[in-house]
Write a protein that holds these residues in place. Structure first.
Motif, PDB file in Angstrom:
ATOM      1  N   LEU A 173      -3.068  -1.313  -9.873  1.00  0.00           N
ATOM      2  CA  LEU A 173      -3.013  -0.197  -8.943  1.00  0.00           C
ATOM      3  C   LEU A 173      -4.433  -0.002  -8.420  1.00  0.00           C
ATOM      4  O   LEU A 173      -5.382   0.023  -9.206  1.00  0.00           O
ATOM      5  CB  LEU A 173      -2.530   1.075  -9.631  1.00  0.00           C
ATOM      6  CG  LEU A 173      -2.502   2.341  -8.773  1.00  0.00           C
ATOM      7  CD1 LEU A 173      -1.451   2.226  -7.676  1.00  0.00           C
ATOM      8  CD2 LEU A 173      -2.237   3.570  -9.646  1.00  0.00           C
ATOM      9  N   THR A 174      -4.580   0.116  -7.100  1.00  0.00           N
ATOM     10  CA  THR A 174      -5.905   0.231  -6.504  1.00  0.00           C
ATOM     11  C   THR A 174      -6.014   1.516  -5.684  1.00  0.00           C
ATOM     12  O   THR A 174      -5.016   2.084  -5.245  1.00  0.00           O
ATOM     13  CB  THR A 174      -6.214  -0.970  -5.590  1.00  0.00           C
ATOM     14  OG1 THR A 174      -5.287  -0.984  -4.493  1.00  0.00           O
ATOM     15  CG2 THR A 174      -6.125  -2.273  -6.354  1.00  0.00           C
ATOM     16  N   TYR A 175      -7.261   1.931  -5.490  1.00  0.00           N
ATOM     17  CA  TYR A 175      -7.559   3.049  -4.598  1.00  0.00           C
ATOM     18  C   TYR A 175      -8.774   2.652  -3.771  1.00  0.00           C
ATOM     19  O   TYR A 175      -9.787   2.223  -4.317  1.00  0.00           O
ATOM     20  CB  TYR A 175      -7.857   4.324  -5.373  1.00  0.00           C
ATOM     21  CG  TYR A 175      -8.351   5.449  -4.488  1.00  0.00           C
ATOM     22  CD1 TYR A 175      -7.469   6.146  -3.672  1.00  0.00           C
ATOM     23  CD2 TYR A 175      -9.700   5.780  -4.444  1.00  0.00           C
ATOM     24  CE1 TYR A 175      -7.921   7.161  -2.836  1.00  0.00           C
ATOM     25  CE2 TYR A 175     -10.160   6.799  -3.619  1.00  0.00           C
ATOM     26  CZ  TYR A 175      -9.264   7.483  -2.813  1.00  0.00           C
ATOM     27  OH  TYR A 175      -9.712   8.475  -1.981  1.00  0.00           O
ATOM     28  N   LYS A 176      -8.677   2.797  -2.449  1.00  0.00           N
ATOM     29  CA  LYS A 176      -9.772   2.387  -1.562  1.00  0.00           C
ATOM     30  C   LYS A 176     -10.146   3.543  -0.655  1.00  0.00           C
ATOM     31  O   LYS A 176      -9.292   4.200  -0.062  1.00  0.00           O
ATOM     32  CB  LYS A 176      -9.337   1.171  -0.734  1.00  0.00           C
ATOM     33  CG  LYS A 176     -10.466   0.539   0.057  1.00  0.00           C
ATOM     34  CD  LYS A 176     -10.068  -0.817   0.599  1.00  0.00           C
ATOM     35  CE  LYS A 176     -11.115  -1.518   1.427  1.00  0.00           C
ATOM     36  NZ  LYS A 176     -12.477  -1.159   1.267  1.00  0.00           N
ATOM     37  N   ASP A 177     -11.450   3.788  -0.579  1.00  0.00           N
ATOM     38  CA  ASP A 177     -11.989   4.820   0.297  1.00  0.00           C
ATOM     39  C   ASP A 177     -13.274   4.282   0.917  1.00  0.00           C
ATOM     40  O   ASP A 177     -14.316   4.232   0.261  1.00  0.00           O
ATOM     41  CB  ASP A 177     -12.260   6.104  -0.479  1.00  0.00           C
ATOM     42  CG  ASP A 177     -12.748   7.237   0.418  1.00  0.00           C
ATOM     43  OD1 ASP A 177     -12.676   7.088   1.659  1.00  0.00           O
ATOM     44  OD2 ASP A 177     -13.208   8.258  -0.111  1.00  0.00           O
ATOM     45  N   THR A 182      -9.929  -0.198  -9.229  1.00  0.00           N
ATOM     46  CA  THR A 182      -8.787  -1.001  -9.665  1.00  0.00           C
ATOM     47  C   THR A 182      -8.498  -0.723 -11.141  1.00  0.00           C
ATOM     48  O   THR A 182      -9.424  -0.664 -11.959  1.00  0.00           O
ATOM     49  CB  THR A 182      -9.058  -2.501  -9.475  1.00  0.00           C
ATOM     50  OG1 THR A 182      -9.343  -2.765  -8.104  1.00  0.00           O
ATOM     51  CG2 THR A 182      -7.858  -3.332  -9.900  1.00  0.00           C
ATOM     52  N   LYS A 239     -13.805   0.646  -3.791  1.00  0.00           N
ATOM     53  CA  LYS A 239     -12.471   0.267  -4.255  1.00  0.00           C
ATOM     54  C   LYS A 239     -12.416   0.373  -5.766  1.00  0.00           C
ATOM     55  O   LYS A 239     -13.266  -0.182  -6.465  1.00  0.00           O
ATOM     56  CB  LYS A 239     -12.128  -1.162  -3.815  1.00  0.00           C
ATOM     57  CG  LYS A 239     -10.755  -1.630  -4.267  1.00  0.00           C
ATOM     58  CD  LYS A 239     -10.506  -3.065  -3.827  1.00  0.00           C
ATOM     59  CE  LYS A 239      -9.158  -3.580  -4.320  1.00  0.00           C
ATOM     60  NZ  LYS A 239      -8.937  -5.003  -3.927  1.00  0.00           N
ATOM     61  N   SER A 298       0.837  -1.194   0.000  1.00  0.00           N
ATOM     62  CA  SER A 298       0.000   0.000   0.000  1.00  0.00           C
ATOM     63  C   SER A 298       0.869   1.240   0.000  1.00  0.00           C
ATOM     64  O   SER A 298       2.064   1.192   0.321  1.00  0.00           O
ATOM     65  CB  SER A 298      -0.920   0.002   1.228  1.00  0.00           C
ATOM     66  OG  SER A 298      -0.152  -0.004   2.421  1.00  0.00           O
ATOM     67  N   PHE A 309      -3.899   4.245  -1.632  1.00  0.00           N
ATOM     68  CA  PHE A 309      -3.523   3.515  -2.840  1.00  0.00           C
ATOM     69  C   PHE A 309      -2.844   2.190  -2.484  1.00  0.00           C
ATOM     70  O   PHE A 309      -2.238   2.041  -1.425  1.00  0.00           O
ATOM     71  CB  PHE A 309      -2.575   4.353  -3.705  1.00  0.00           C
ATOM     72  CG  PHE A 309      -3.223   5.577  -4.284  1.00  0.00           C
ATOM     73  CD1 PHE A 309      -3.946   5.512  -5.460  1.00  0.00           C
ATOM     74  CD2 PHE A 309      -3.116   6.802  -3.632  1.00  0.00           C
ATOM     75  CE1 PHE A 309      -4.549   6.642  -5.983  1.00  0.00           C
ATOM     76  CE2 PHE A 309      -3.714   7.935  -4.147  1.00  0.00           C
ATOM     77  CZ  PHE A 309      -4.435   7.857  -5.330  1.00  0.00           C
ATOM     78  N   GLY A 310      -2.963   1.236  -3.391  1.00  0.00           N
ATOM     79  CA  GLY A 310      -2.322  -0.054  -3.222  1.00  0.00           C
ATOM     80  C   GLY A 310      -1.817  -0.569  -4.557  1.00  0.00           C
ATOM     81  O   GLY A 310      -2.155  -0.026  -5.618  1.00  0.00           O
ATOM     82  N   TYR A 311      -1.021  -1.633  -4.507  1.00  0.00           N
ATOM     83  CA  TYR A 311      -0.462  -2.183  -5.740  1.00  0.00           C
ATOM     84  C   TYR A 311      -0.216  -3.676  -5.562  1.00  0.00           C
ATOM     85  O   TYR A 311      -0.062  -4.179  -4.453  1.00  0.00           O
ATOM     86  CB  TYR A 311       0.856  -1.486  -6.101  1.00  0.00           C
ATOM     87  CG  TYR A 311       1.944  -1.662  -5.058  1.00  0.00           C
ATOM     88  CD1 TYR A 311       2.839  -2.737  -5.122  1.00  0.00           C
ATOM     89  CD2 TYR A 311       2.047  -0.781  -3.993  1.00  0.00           C
ATOM     90  CE1 TYR A 311       3.815  -2.897  -4.169  1.00  0.00           C
ATOM     91  CE2 TYR A 311       3.027  -0.932  -3.025  1.00  0.00           C
ATOM     92  CZ  TYR A 311       3.912  -2.003  -3.119  1.00  0.00           C
ATOM     93  OH  TYR A 311       4.881  -2.173  -2.150  1.00  0.00           O
TER      94      TYR A 311
END
Length: 457
Positions: A169-173, A179, A177, A144, A149-151
């Motif tokens: 690449l991810t984004y979570k709120d 991707t 989520k 992360s 953001f994550g990967y």
């Protein structure tokens, strides 16, 4: 130090006075009077005493300054090293590094080694018998980054070639989520469950036959409470790019928990538009992957698009689980040709023989089994038995690809959270098989046995 200097000066003065005290009228060799010399000496001594007093004053000032500095240093707090290191390292099958601000980094990988045999009628000329392979050898990293953001990047090295699996690449709120990159589109409970966590060494036949695979695209997931909604737009697999194909995929899951029982109800839809002049082919192996034989096979079919619809259901209650899926795949071959709809489905049930063990579930997919008493900690791990009926029908609208009815059993020994041994048996009954037996017979049975040793981190 001051008392010592004063005593030294006084002693020097007394010594000079005593050593040079003579009668007042004595004469020196050159005729000068002793009194005159004594007067001169007294003047020198007075000058010396004055200088000593000055030095003592300077020394006292120096002592005062040193004392002040000493008190200041003593009062200054000494910096204490932080108890928390800048990087925290934990262990989850492999080291996971956590830095300040939300940075994490973890290597990941898996090894699936398969062996077994396939027994088909000799007259089919199938390449059966013993087989083995490194089914998967994957290496990658995940983590992360600050801001939510994550990967994840992972490649498969099996088969003496490198194939990209996940690269996202991810984004979570909160419950949302996003991707972007190569990842699974949203088809089937078993397809989306990791191969590390399936009940058999291969998934149900329709997942492979209908070409479910990772594709490059963008997707969104929304998961409030017991609901999961997934949707995305995709193009081809990274190995097939550039491509003009595209697909739209969606999945809905309701996953309530009733007491200690986890329920799962889901549906998915898949629409794929193909480049002009494209063909599709649906076929399947007899359970194990290490054989190249496909006993059911539609051959290449011209196609403009394909549409899929799937239904899912599962329940996990203590040591027992059951799951079932169905999937219809319709091929649009253009206005001049009939459009076949092929069908696949499976139902399975499983039970843990070891106390306290249960099948894992998380976020709309089956998750890792974690033995209550793993090997190495005084236990024998988790032992599970499973049975499955697997059906695939590739006959429709004049296309004769064959049907497969498979009866399967598996024994799984999960020694630790990250190690498993699987033994599978399947009896596969074929009609309209792609490989004819003696006399043109296309209805016969095939036996398959597969063993897998698995480790991941």
């Amino acid at each position: 130090m001051n008392t010592h200097n004063r005593a030294l000066g006084s002693a020097l003065a007394m010594a000079l006075a005593c050593g040079w005290a003579t009668p007042a009228m004595a004469q020196t060799a050159d005729g000068a009077s002793v009194a005159e010399e004594l007067a001169a000496m007294r003047a020198q001594m007075e000058a010396m005493a004055q200088r000593i007093a000055e030095l003592e004053g300077e020394l006292a000032e120096t002592d005062t300054a040193v004392d002040a500095v000493t008190r200041q240093v003593a009062a200054t707090p000494v910096p204490v090293a932080s108890e928390k290191p800048p990087v925290d390292v934990s262990w989850k099958g492999a080291p996971e590094f956590k830095g300040e601000g939300g940075w994490t980094f973890k290597p990941r990988g898996r090894i699936n080694l398969d062996a077994g045999f396939v027994n088909a009628p000799d007259s089919t000329s199938a390449n059966d018998g013993f087989g083995s392979e490194a089914r998967r050898i994957r290496l990658g990293v995940q983590g992360s980054m600050p801001g939510g953001f994550g990967y994840k990047v992972e490649a498969d090295l099996a088969g003496d070639e490198v194939a990209l699996t996940d690269a996202i690449l991810t984004y979570k709120d909160g419950d949302l989520k996003l991707t972007a990159g190569q990842h699974n589109n949203f088809q089937s409970l078993e397809e989306l469950s990791s191969s590390l966590n399936t009940s058999f060494i291969e998934r149900a036949a329709f997942t492979d036959a209908f070409g479910f695979q990772r594709r490059v695209g963008v997707s969104a997931e929304f998961s409030p409470n017991d609901v999961l909604i997934q949707a995305g737009l995709f193009t081809g697999n990274s190995a097939d790019l550039p491509a003009k194909d595209w697909s739209a995929d969606g999945r809905f899951v309701y996953m309530p928990k009733l007491g200690s029982t986890q329920l799962h109800l889901g549906a998915s839809a898949h629409l794929r538009s193909l480049e002009s002049g494209s063909t599709v082919r649906y076929r399947q192996r007899p359970l194990v992957h290490f054989t190249s034989d496909r006993f059911i096979n539609t051959g290449n079919l011209s196609a403009d698009s394909e549409f899929g619809l799937g239904l899912e259901a599962a329940a996990i209650s203590g040591p027992f689980h059951v799951s079932a899926e169905t999937y219809w795949q319709k091929v649009d071959r253009g206005p001049a040709l009939a459009n076949p709809t092929f069908f696949g489905g499976s139902i399975e049930a499983g039970y843990f023989l070891t106390k306290g063990d249960s099948r894992g579930y998380k976020g709309g997919t089956f998750d890792r089994v974690k033995p209550a008493n793993p090997v190495g900690e005084g236990g024998i791990g988790a032992v599970q038995i499973n049975a499955r009926y697997d059906h695939l029908d590739l006959n429709d609208a004049g296309i004769i690809g064959g049907t497969q009815n498979s009866y399967q059993a598996s024994l799984i020994w999960t020694m630790t959270d990250y190690t498993r041994l699987l033994i599978n048996y399947a009896r596969l009954n074929y009609d309209d098989a792609a490989l004819p037996a003696a006399g043109g017979n296309r209805s016969y049975s095939v036996d398959a046995v597969g063993i897998r040793a698995q480790i991941d981190f």
